[in-house]
Design a protein around this motif. Sequence first.
Motif, PDB file in Angstrom:
ATOM      1  N   VAL A  80       0.582  -0.519   0.309  1.00  0.00           N
ATOM      2  CA  VAL A  80      -0.232  -0.115  -0.551  1.00  0.00           C
ATOM      3  C   VAL A  80       0.831   1.643   0.372  1.00  0.00           C
ATOM      4  N   GLU A  81       0.468   1.843  -0.844  1.00  0.00           N
ATOM      5  CA  GLU A  81       1.178   3.959  -0.799  1.00  0.00           C
ATOM      6  C   GLU A  81       2.415   3.550  -1.320  1.00  0.00           C
ATOM      7  N   ALA A  82       2.698   2.268  -2.615  1.00  0.00           N
ATOM      8  CA  ALA A  82       3.644   1.771  -2.919  1.00  0.00           C
ATOM      9  C   ALA A  82       4.298   3.069  -4.638  1.00  0.00           C
ATOM     10  N   PRO A  83       5.483   3.286  -4.729  1.00  0.00           N
ATOM     11  CA  PRO A  83       4.863   4.340  -5.803  1.00  0.00           C
ATOM     12  C   PRO A  83       4.506   3.970  -6.897  1.00  0.00           C
ATOM     13  N   ARG A  84       4.670   2.577  -7.044  1.00  0.00           N
ATOM     14  CA  ARG A  84       3.462   2.723  -8.428  1.00  0.00           C
ATOM     15  C   ARG A  84       3.091   1.267  -8.319  1.00  0.00           C
ATOM     16  N   GLN A  85       2.238   2.033  -6.902  1.00  0.00           N
ATOM     17  CA  GLN A  85       1.113   0.421  -6.524  1.00  0.00           C
ATOM     18  C   GLN A  85      -0.175   0.127  -7.151  1.00  0.00           C
ATOM     19  N   ILE A  86       0.049  -1.394  -8.077  1.00  0.00           N
ATOM     20  CA  ILE A  86      -1.034  -1.554  -9.066  1.00  0.00           C
ATOM     21  C   ILE A  86      -2.359  -2.450  -8.344  1.00  0.00           C
ATOM     22  N   ASN A  87      -3.272  -2.397  -9.264  1.00  0.00           N
ATOM     23  CA  ASN A  87      -4.675  -2.444  -8.571  1.00  0.00           C
ATOM     24  C   ASN A  87      -5.219  -3.459  -8.383  1.00  0.00           C
ATOM     25  N   ILE A  88      -4.958  -4.394  -7.599  1.00  0.00           N
ATOM     26  CA  ILE A  88      -5.063  -5.245  -6.819  1.00  0.00           C
ATOM     27  C   ILE A  88      -6.483  -6.170  -6.059  1.00  0.00           C
ATOM     28  N   ASP A  89      -6.806  -6.850  -6.367  1.00  0.00           N
ATOM     29  CA  ASP A  89      -7.647  -7.719  -4.611  1.00  0.00           C
ATOM     30  C   ASP A  89      -6.816  -7.083  -3.451  1.00  0.00           C
ATOM     31  N   CYS A  90      -7.551  -6.453  -2.155  1.00  0.00           N
ATOM     32  CA  CYS A  90      -6.942  -6.806  -1.211  1.00  0.00           C
ATOM     33  C   CYS A  90      -6.509  -8.415   0.151  1.00  0.00           C
ATOM     34  N   GLY A  91      -7.061  -9.077  -0.985  1.00  0.00           N
ATOM     35  CA  GLY A  91      -6.816 -10.454  -0.432  1.00  0.00           C
ATOM     36  C   GLY A  91      -5.569 -11.645  -0.540  1.00  0.00           C
ATOM     37  N   THR A  92      -4.685  -9.911  -2.335  1.00  0.00           N
ATOM     38  CA  THR A  92      -4.334 -10.926  -3.356  1.00  0.00           C
ATOM     39  C   THR A  92      -2.871 -10.302  -2.197  1.00  0.00           C
ATOM     40  N   ARG A  93      -3.436  -8.835  -2.157  1.00  0.00           N
ATOM     41  CA  ARG A  93      -2.024  -8.146  -1.313  1.00  0.00           C
ATOM     42  C   ARG A  93      -1.977  -8.550  -0.176  1.00  0.00           C
ATOM     43  N   ALA A  94      -2.698  -8.775   0.025  1.00  0.00           N
ATOM     44  CA  ALA A  94      -2.289  -9.755   1.958  1.00  0.00           C
ATOM     45  C   ALA A  94      -1.414 -11.245   1.474  1.00  0.00           C
ATOM     46  N   ASN A  95      -1.962 -11.824   1.131  1.00  0.00           N
ATOM     47  CA  ASN A  95      -1.109 -12.969   0.514  1.00  0.00           C
ATOM     48  C   ASN A  95       0.114 -12.310   0.085  1.00  0.00           C
ATOM     49  N   ILE A  96       0.351 -12.042  -0.327  1.00  0.00           N
ATOM     50  CA  ILE A  96       1.973 -11.541  -0.873  1.00  0.00           C
ATOM     51  C   ILE A  96       2.762 -10.890   0.261  1.00  0.00           C
TER      52      ILE A  96
END
Length: 143
Positions: A80-96
């Motif tokens: 979150v707040e990455a300089p080039r943040q990609i648009n993925i669902d929060c579940g996928t982001r949380a798993n990574i």
Amino acid sequence: KGRFCCFSKDPLEDATSWSESIEKLLACKAGQQAFQEFLRSEYSEENILFWQACEDYKKIKNIPEMVSAANRIYSEFVQVEAPRQINIDCGTRANITKCISEPTLESFNKAQKQIYSLMTRDCYPRFLKSEIYQSILEKTGSS
């Protein structure tokens, strides 16, 4: 497979095939560059940059390099707040996020698939209508 135009004398000779599928577009360096230029004009360049980073990531052969590449991808595109943040669902982001300390070569697969389908559905059809692509076709004399 996956080498449509990279060996032809002029990479633009194959620009007409880019409209057949996003696979053909992305299989070619010149195609990737044109698509990237289009995405930059739409302020969504992070999509292809992330996709390319994932493609390179999956070729890594040793753990230390993998860990540092995973962290680079994570901090540039995923967190979150990455300089080039990609648009993925929060579940996928949380798993990574959960597994980033022990990444595997599959760590970004789900996110990459989401971004790929976003590009396919959303960006790719607009790219085909764009001035960028149309002017490449004009250069090849095939429009």
